[in-house]
Design an enzyme around this catalytic site. Structure first.
Site, PDB file in Angstrom:
ATOM      1  N   ASP A  97     -12.257   6.977   3.599  1.00 46.99           N
ATOM      2  CA  ASP A  97     -10.954   7.005   4.305  1.00 46.99           C
ATOM      3  C   ASP A  97     -10.687   5.328   4.371  1.00 46.99           C
ATOM      4  OD1 ASP A  97      -8.852   7.623   5.897  1.00 46.99           O
ATOM      5  OD2 ASP A  97     -10.196   7.878   7.902  1.00 46.99           O
ATOM      6  N   ASP A 107       1.489   6.554   5.569  1.00 43.99           N
ATOM      7  CA  ASP A 107       0.539   5.557   4.888  1.00 43.99           C
ATOM      8  C   ASP A 107       1.121   4.712   3.682  1.00 43.99           C
ATOM      9  OD1 ASP A 107      -1.709   4.319   5.533  1.00 43.99           O
ATOM     10  OD2 ASP A 107      -3.079   5.702   4.531  1.00 43.99           O
ATOM     11  N   ARG A 146      -7.696  -0.644   1.090  1.00 48.43           N
ATOM     12  CA  ARG A 146      -8.088  -1.976   0.459  1.00 48.43           C
ATOM     13  C   ARG A 146      -8.491  -1.935  -0.818  1.00 48.43           C
ATOM     14  NH1 ARG A 146     -12.335  -2.013   5.532  1.00 48.43           N
ATOM     15  NH2 ARG A 146     -10.753  -0.794   6.291  1.00 48.43           N
ATOM     16  N   LYS A 164       0.854  -1.131  -0.026  1.00 44.16           N
ATOM     17  CA  LYS A 164       0.044  -0.218  -0.045  1.00 44.16           C
ATOM     18  C   LYS A 164       0.827   1.295   0.144  1.00 44.16           C
ATOM     19  CE  LYS A 164      -3.161   2.624   3.075  1.00 44.16           C
ATOM     20  NZ  LYS A 164      -4.086   2.584   4.135  1.00 44.16           N
ATOM     21  N   LYS A 170     -10.348  12.836   7.853  1.00 43.06           N
ATOM     22  CA  LYS A 170     -10.046  12.685   9.034  1.00 43.06           C
ATOM     23  C   LYS A 170      -9.973  13.790   9.947  1.00 43.06           C
ATOM     24  CE  LYS A 170      -6.756   8.777   7.917  1.00 43.06           C
ATOM     25  NZ  LYS A 170      -7.431   7.905   8.588  1.00 43.06           N
TER      26      LYS A 170
END
Ligand code: BES
Ligand code: MN
Ligand code: ZN
Length: 534
Positions: free
Chosen positions: A370, A311, A374, A288, A300
């Site tokens: 958010d 991230d 996935r 990712k 967020k």
């Protein structure tokens, strides 16, 4: 329009700290001219033996006396500095504790090695000589000891300081560590371990640097450049796919996330052909690469949002692991796929309620923008499957729920193949990176049922890490697959052992270890007996 991502001037103006050199010598330790000689002691030992015993004797029993006085206890990482006042060649002796002997392993050596070099750096000592911890009564083989010493020292000294324009004068650099071993053959084995350890630590540092870089510098394009550097250095195949190409390929889930930003997305593909004659002997590493996660339209809250520059830690780990794999050359084919984009709430950002279609045709209702990781991974997994990969490991800072569940001590593992899950856990036992499996019971699947699409991208408050993994499972098309959620373990909030505050480089070394272990085990059997029922 693309946001400018200037090469940092600060990075050039400030001298980057000298990297540590480690060498191995075969010599008598009491005769070495060194500012500090590092010896060790297990907890509870009253009279040291081996190398520590030899030094104790040369110092007239001083170490034994300090043990008797209770000043030296031998707790793991305990450091006692002794000035030798000309009694032996080394000007100082540093006694480091190894903790209880029954808890001793290579992970203790990594930690102790890191604590030692950081202690010496604080004291302004830039060079030292050490015995090979654990290679004596510790029972480690000399190569494992050398490797752990090198990993601990390199990783423990790591600092991310390229944006600090004032020089940090509070500490000097620690520059050189010499490992001594009298026996020539054992010294050779230690040297081989030091080489392996330096390679893997330096790769972990590549990942740490990428994760610590702020998001205005570490864009998807910069991630692609980092991958390019690894590819050129290691002679790996590389392909960088842009938005246009990815749309053509039908990567609707990934592109849904990427449409909210002006920063071009990249699908980064690295290829290592370690066993070209056996294409079924393969491993796919999927990362990712969200270079910043604002949450998108499901924005967020501001508190702590800056942490979302990290991230992309999964993607960074995969790129860095390829550096080790390229160097160690295991007999296995490895394909790395990194889905890199920002998750921004731009004017054309996707909305809650949107339905996207991934490359394999499956549709996903986007309940929460958010839950983007996935979505990008779904297409990256499909791509790897299309490339013929039959054994997949994905790595992602996927869920906050993972941090709640396991904290920062271990990485959550989920998957559809018991063998592969166990192989990851076992590889982690060798590297000192810890993993713990979470269940993927069918009962949880109801949570991601959608009224309008094949599934929805969030499962509500329950079992957040598991429902995320269950969505990913829909895109592996029968392949053996393991998912690693590193939301907790990719960063550390304090210096401890070989970790420092900030990025950890987890699970770079384990991914590379897995490739080595799988190569040694040989190609998987054709019958897919161990795959769990859906
Ligand atoms: N990148 C985050 C997960 C994360 C949180 C990583 C904290 C590291 C530290 C991920 O994209 C995310 O936002 N997940 C959501 C999912 C939810 C909306 C279902 C989360 O965990 O809150
Ligand atoms: Mn998110
Ligand atoms: Zn995210």
């Amino acid at each position: 329009m693309t946001t400018a991502t200037p090469k940092s001037k600060a990075a050039k103006a400030v001298k980057t700290h000298k990297s540590l050199t480690i060498d191995v010598k075969s010599a008598d330790i009491t005769e070495i001219d060194t500012p500090a000689l590092v010896v060790n002691l297990f907890r509870g030992v009253k009279k040291p033996g081996g190398a520590t015993g030899a030094v104790d004797q040369a110092l007239g029993g001083l170490i034994t006396d300090l043990i008797k006085d209770g000043e030296i206890k031998g707790g793991a990482g305990e450091t006692t500095l002794i000035h030798t006042l000309g009694k032996i060649k080394p000007s100082r002796v540093l006694v480091v504790g190894l903790g209880p002997q029954d808890k001793f392993d290579s992970q203790v050596v990594r930690r102790v090695s890191a604590e030692v070099v950081r202690f010496l750096r604080r004291k302004g000592i830039s060079k030292a000589t050490t015995i090979a911890h654990g290679a004596g009564i510790g029972g480690l083989d000399p190569q494992a000891s050398g490797q752990a010493i090198a990993e601990g020292a390199h990783l423990g000294l790591y600092k991310f300081g390229i944006y600090l324009t004032k020089e940090d004068n509070s500490t000097n650099e620690f520059e050189k560590l010499t490992v001594v071993e009298q026996d020539k053959d054992r010294a050779m084995a230690i040297a081989a371990g030091v080489k392996l350890g330096s390679t893997s630590a330096q790769a972990s540092i590549i990942a740490r640097n990428m994760v610590n870089e702020p998001a205005n510098h570490m864009t998807p394009s910069r991630m692609a450049e980092a991958a390019q550097k690894v590819a050129s250095e290691q002679g790996l195949g590389i392909e960088i796919m842009d938005n246009v190409h990815m749309k053509e390929m039908g990567m609707g889930a990934f592109m849904g996330v990427a449409q909210g930003t002006n920063e071009p997305a990249k699908l980064i593909i690295l290829r290592y052909d370690g066993d070209p004659a056996n294409p079924e002997n393969n491993l796919g590493l999927i990362g990712k690469g969200i270079t910043f996660d604002t949450g998108g339209i499901s924005l967020k809250p501001p508190g702590g949002m800056e942490a979302m520059k990290g991230d992309m830690a999964g993607g960074a780990s995969v790129i860095a692991a390829m550096q080790i794999i390229g160097q160690n050359k295991p007999k296995i084919n490895v394909l790395a796929v990194i889905a890199a984009t920002e998750n921004m709430p731009g004017a054309s950002a996707q909305r809650p309620g949107d339905v996207v279609r991934a490359m394999n045709g499956k549709t996903i209702e986007v309940i929460n923008t958010d839950a983007e990781g996935r979505l990008v991974l779904a297409d990256a997994l499909c791509y790897a499957r299309e490339q013929g990969i039959t054994r997949l490991v994905d790595v992602a800072t996927l869920t906050g729920a993972m941090v709640t569940t396991l904290g920062k001590a271990c990485t959550g593992v989920m998957g559809n193949d018991d063998t592969l899950v166990q192989q990851i856990i076992d590889a982690g036992k060798k590297t000192g990176e810890k993993f713990w499996e979470l269940p993927m019971f069918d009962e949880y699947k109801d949570l991601i049922k959608s009224d309008v699409a094949d599934m929805k991208n969030t499962g509500g408050r329950q079992a957040g890490s598991i429902t995320a993994a269950l969505l990913l499972a829909e895109f592996v098309d029968g392949a053996a697959w393991v998912h690693l959620d590193i939301a907790g373990t990719s960063t550390s909030d304090r210096a401890s052992g070989y970790l420092v505050k900030g990025a950890t480089g987890v699970p770079v070394r384990t991914l590379a270890q897995l490739a080595t272990d799988l190569a040694e085990a040989g190609a998987p059997k054709k019958s897919k007996s161990k795959t769990k029922a859906k």
